[in-house]
Design a protein around this motif. Sequence first.
Motif, PDB file in Angstrom:
ATOM      1  N   ALA A 125      43.411  47.886 126.423  1.00 15.03           N
ATOM      2  CA  ALA A 125      42.801  48.565 127.589  1.00 15.03           C
ATOM      3  C   ALA A 125      41.594  47.438 128.136  1.00 15.03           C
ATOM      4  N   ILE A 126      41.023  46.503 126.878  1.00  8.30           N
ATOM      5  CA  ILE A 126      40.198  45.569 127.347  1.00  8.30           C
ATOM      6  C   ILE A 126      41.060  44.386 128.076  1.00  8.30           C
ATOM      7  N   ASN A 127      41.905  43.956 127.435  1.00  6.84           N
ATOM      8  CA  ASN A 127      42.898  42.931 127.998  1.00  6.84           C
ATOM      9  C   ASN A 127      42.924  43.370 129.458  1.00  6.84           C
ATOM     10  N   GLN A 128      43.914  44.440 129.754  1.00  2.00           N
ATOM     11  CA  GLN A 128      44.286  44.600 130.931  1.00  2.00           C
ATOM     12  C   GLN A 128      42.835  44.578 131.950  1.00  2.00           C
ATOM     13  N   VAL A 129      41.707  44.959 131.558  1.00  3.00           N
ATOM     14  CA  VAL A 129      40.602  44.873 132.474  1.00  3.00           C
ATOM     15  C   VAL A 129      40.509  43.608 133.181  1.00  3.00           C
ATOM     16  N   PHE A 130      40.418  42.710 132.350  1.00  3.86           N
ATOM     17  CA  PHE A 130      40.266  41.185 132.580  1.00  3.86           C
ATOM     18  C   PHE A 130      41.386  40.633 132.888  1.00  3.86           C
ATOM     19  N   ILE A 190      39.926  50.990 139.994  1.00  2.89           N
ATOM     20  CA  ILE A 190      39.270  49.716 139.065  1.00  2.89           C
ATOM     21  C   ILE A 190      38.100  49.929 138.380  1.00  2.89           C
ATOM     22  N   ILE A 191      37.202  50.471 139.427  1.00  2.00           N
ATOM     23  CA  ILE A 191      35.713  50.593 138.807  1.00  2.00           C
ATOM     24  C   ILE A 191      35.858  51.894 137.655  1.00  2.00           C
TER      25      ILE A 191
END
Length: 420
Positions: free
Chosen positions: A225-230, A267-268
């Motif tokens: 999940a974190i990887n996709q956000v960045f 996105i937010i």
Amino acid sequence: MKYYFITLALLLLNFNLFAQRSKPSPHQDMERVLRNVAENIIQNSSFKLINKKTGETFNSSKNLPINPDIQIESPYNQWRYWNGVMNIGFIMLGNQLEDSRYIEYAKKNVAFAFDHDDYFKKMYDQGIRNTGLEQKYRMGLLDDCGAMGAGILAVHQIDPQDRYREYLNKAADYIMTKELRLDDGTFCRTGPYEMTIWGDDLYMSVPFLARMGKLTGEIKYFDEAINQVFLFNKHLWDKQTNLYFHCWYDDIKQNGVARWGRCNGWIIMAQIELLDQLPENHPKRNDLKQLLLQQIIGLSRYQDASGLWHQLIDKESTYFETSATAIFTYAVAKAINEGWIDSRYAFIATQGWEGVSSMILSDGQVENICMGTGINTAAYYYANRPAPLNDIHGLGAVLLAGSEVMKLYQKGIDSSRVYW
């Protein structure tokens, strides 16, 4: 003199009305507005099947013959990503108002799809589509399983069932191992062009992954999940406007034309969901909070005095759009309530709710929600998307926004600082 005093009285009346309207409604008014929206949805949720040719309705699918004319009657009970958002909104509203009826609605709505699983799976296997549950079995896009899966996870937390867990494991396997990606790992789609990133897909994946990480305790879901956000930030963030583009065409290495409102909202909201589920000691937590604040500050520059944002955020010529405004309002209020950002940004959320509530009719129907929207190479396409009355794409966001702003007021806001 008579006309002078009449004019003065009218001016004072208008000033008082404006002053009242410039501040959020009292707690009870917010509750009434939210209940109106929720009750309208409940009243139009039949929890029935219908023969679309004859109009005959059925409470049960048991012993029904396979018939391509039979489908889920109410759109609120169908397997669509917006209903995943709506189910989470009902749970949050129920908790906020301490009203179990709304929580029970979400539980019943999720159970309804699984209660008719055998019948509609047979229809799907025989090539019958458009039943209202076909996406549950297709699982070929994040739209099919991500947002609905997040809603199931929210219900599973309060009403755990083996049949839910079985589906969640299947959805998790699809997202983690089968969803199409760019070479750098970013989730993408094949349509309308090969290897295209849709900003919407951050919400269609990250909230599910974050909630799955919380459920299982497996760090791999949080890491993905974190990887996709960045990765989405890398491909879609526009430094010139401090907004996100709707898409990235990887085949031509070019962003799309639009900083579309609801896409920026998805996105937010994905980031909000991630932070809400992420372990407090995760090493990327502060980086995520900084990314969130960056987007909030960017959005704040485009908020109208009415509290609303435009359909194309940076284009004042486009109409005010309710679903994006509701999502932004929810995100800012939630971030303040959780202590992720400073409370000085509260005015963004309180004015946002003023804008959202101005679009809610007395019967609970909501105006100016943009209908479903694909990607397009022309800004004109986005600017002219219809906004039918009470379009279902934004109703869950309205429930979330109102619930979180209500909580914001319960925590107490220094109005002399917020409204100075």
